[in-house]
Design an enzyme around this catalytic site. Structure first.
Site, PDB file in Angstrom:
ATOM      1  N   ALA A  24      12.005  55.704 -18.874  1.00  0.00           N
ATOM      2  CA  ALA A  24      13.171  54.840 -19.053  1.00  0.00           C
ATOM      3  C   ALA A  24      14.426  55.616 -19.488  1.00  0.00           C
ATOM      4  O   ALA A  24      15.547  55.181 -19.228  1.00  0.00           O
ATOM      5  CB  ALA A  24      12.832  53.766 -20.078  1.00  0.00           C
ATOM      6  N   ASP A 103      13.051  50.180 -11.913  1.00  0.00           N
ATOM      7  CA  ASP A 103      14.423  49.786 -11.577  1.00  0.00           C
ATOM      8  C   ASP A 103      14.884  50.189 -10.184  1.00  0.00           C
ATOM      9  O   ASP A 103      15.957  49.771  -9.734  1.00  0.00           O
ATOM     10  CB  ASP A 103      15.399  50.316 -12.639  1.00  0.00           C
ATOM     11  CG  ASP A 103      15.302  51.838 -12.848  1.00  0.00           C
ATOM     12  OD1 ASP A 103      15.007  52.563 -11.882  1.00  0.00           O
ATOM     13  OD2 ASP A 103      15.536  52.290 -13.983  1.00  0.00           O
ATOM     14  N   HIS A 118       4.433  51.970 -12.345  1.00  0.00           N
ATOM     15  CA  HIS A 118       4.390  50.669 -13.015  1.00  0.00           C
ATOM     16  C   HIS A 118       4.966  49.546 -12.154  1.00  0.00           C
ATOM     17  O   HIS A 118       5.411  48.535 -12.674  1.00  0.00           O
ATOM     18  CB  HIS A 118       5.140  50.752 -14.354  1.00  0.00           C
ATOM     19  CG  HIS A 118       4.457  51.646 -15.343  1.00  0.00           C
ATOM     20  ND1 HIS A 118       5.065  52.120 -16.484  1.00  0.00           N
ATOM     21  CD2 HIS A 118       3.204  52.164 -15.363  1.00  0.00           C
ATOM     22  CE1 HIS A 118       4.219  52.895 -17.150  1.00  0.00           C
ATOM     23  NE2 HIS A 118       3.083  52.942 -16.496  1.00  0.00           N
TER      24      HIS A 118
END
Ligand code: NAD
Length: 256
Positions: A24, A103, A118
């Site tokens: 992230a 994302d 993920h």
């Protein structure tokens, strides 16, 4: 830091095959909060309450509210220099970006091979029959005040991401392990390396003889296993690293 960049660039410039593992932290400079930093997605929130399979089954409204906020944030997000630097590194042997992110910003930047450990937020998936639909099917149902369901079997739809209490997609993890085994260098960026099994991948790479480089703005549990640790913002460090590799490769080619 300049010395560390030069040292890491030398490791990359010697490599024939490079893999990257991102978390992230490569997307915070695109305005997407990470999980564990102050102000991150987990600040004041128990992940099991909002992003687990149990939350999805027992408290769908809370679950969907959490993911709606993530989708809204994602709507305006653009790749940042960290993502683009990883595209540049493909010229020097980077074969795959293995990411914990959902994302899609590596693909938006132009990375050719992205392994999503993920899942992703582009799609919705039926929990019953596993059918996959565009995420708009889910958000449009929520906009109508309905719980999203599958048009094939009527089962509940969730974002196509891996929830707490769910297993990783086996094919993606196997592909990631394979890239780590083949790589001479694994470049880890923006991951706390606290979430398994993704956090085991550096060890898989090391066992096959790869050097590990870590770019993160705080210490990680695997820093002691790394050849070089670059402490700083991924959006500054990764472009500096790509420029340094380009310089070293250029020097080597002209001195041949
Ligand atoms: P994490 O939140 O556990 O760790 C992020 C790490 O990056 C932290 O150590 C933080 O200090 C560091 N960091 C933050 N901004 C940085 C920057 N600009 N430069 C360098 N380092 C920076 O996240 P993780 O390791 O990816 O693992 C946890 C989970 O986070 C994964 O399951 C992933 O799916 C999920 N997640 C994904 C997104 C996304 O897709 N953008 C966002 C939040 C969480």
């Amino acid at each position: 830091m300049t010395d560390a960049i030069a040292k890491a660039a030398a490791v990359l410039a010697r490599a024939r095959r490079i893999a990257a593992l991102t978390g992230a932290g490569v997307s915070t400079e695109s305005g997407l909060p990470d999980f564990r930093s102050p102000g991150g997605l987990w600040a004041g929130v128990d992940p099991m309450e909002v992003a687990s399979l149990t939350a999805f089954q027992r408290r769908p409204q809370v679950f969907y509210d959490f993911y709606r906020r993530r989708l809204l944030a994602l709507a305006g997000a653009k790749p940042n220099p960290a993502h683009y630097a990883l595209v540049t590194l493909e010229r020097f042997g980077l074969q795959a970006v293995i990411t914990q992110n959902v994302d899609g910003l590596h693909q938006a930047a132009g990375s050719r091979r992205v392994i999503e450990l993920h899942g992703n937020l582009r799609e919705a998936a039926c929990v019953a029959c596993r059918a996959v639909r565009p995420i708009a099917v889910l958000t449009e149902a929520l906009d109508r005040g309905e719980l999203p369901t599958c048009s094939t079997c009527g089962g509940p739809l969730k974002p196509n991401v891996v929830l707490f209490e769910e297993l990783l997609p086996a094919a993606a993890y196997a592909a990631a392990e394979q890239e780590c085994r083949l790589a001479d260098v694994l470049l880890v960026a923006g991951s706390s390396l606290q979430v398994t099994p993704a956090a085991w991948l550096p060890e898989v790479a090391r066992e096959s003889g790869a050097a590990i480089l870590i770019v993160n703005d705080e210490p990680t549990p695997l820093d002691h296993r790394a050849e070089v640790v670059l402490r700083g913002r991924a959006g500054a460090v990764l472009p500096a690293l790509a420029a340094a590799v380009s310089g070293q490769r250029g020097e080597r080619e002209t001195s041949r």
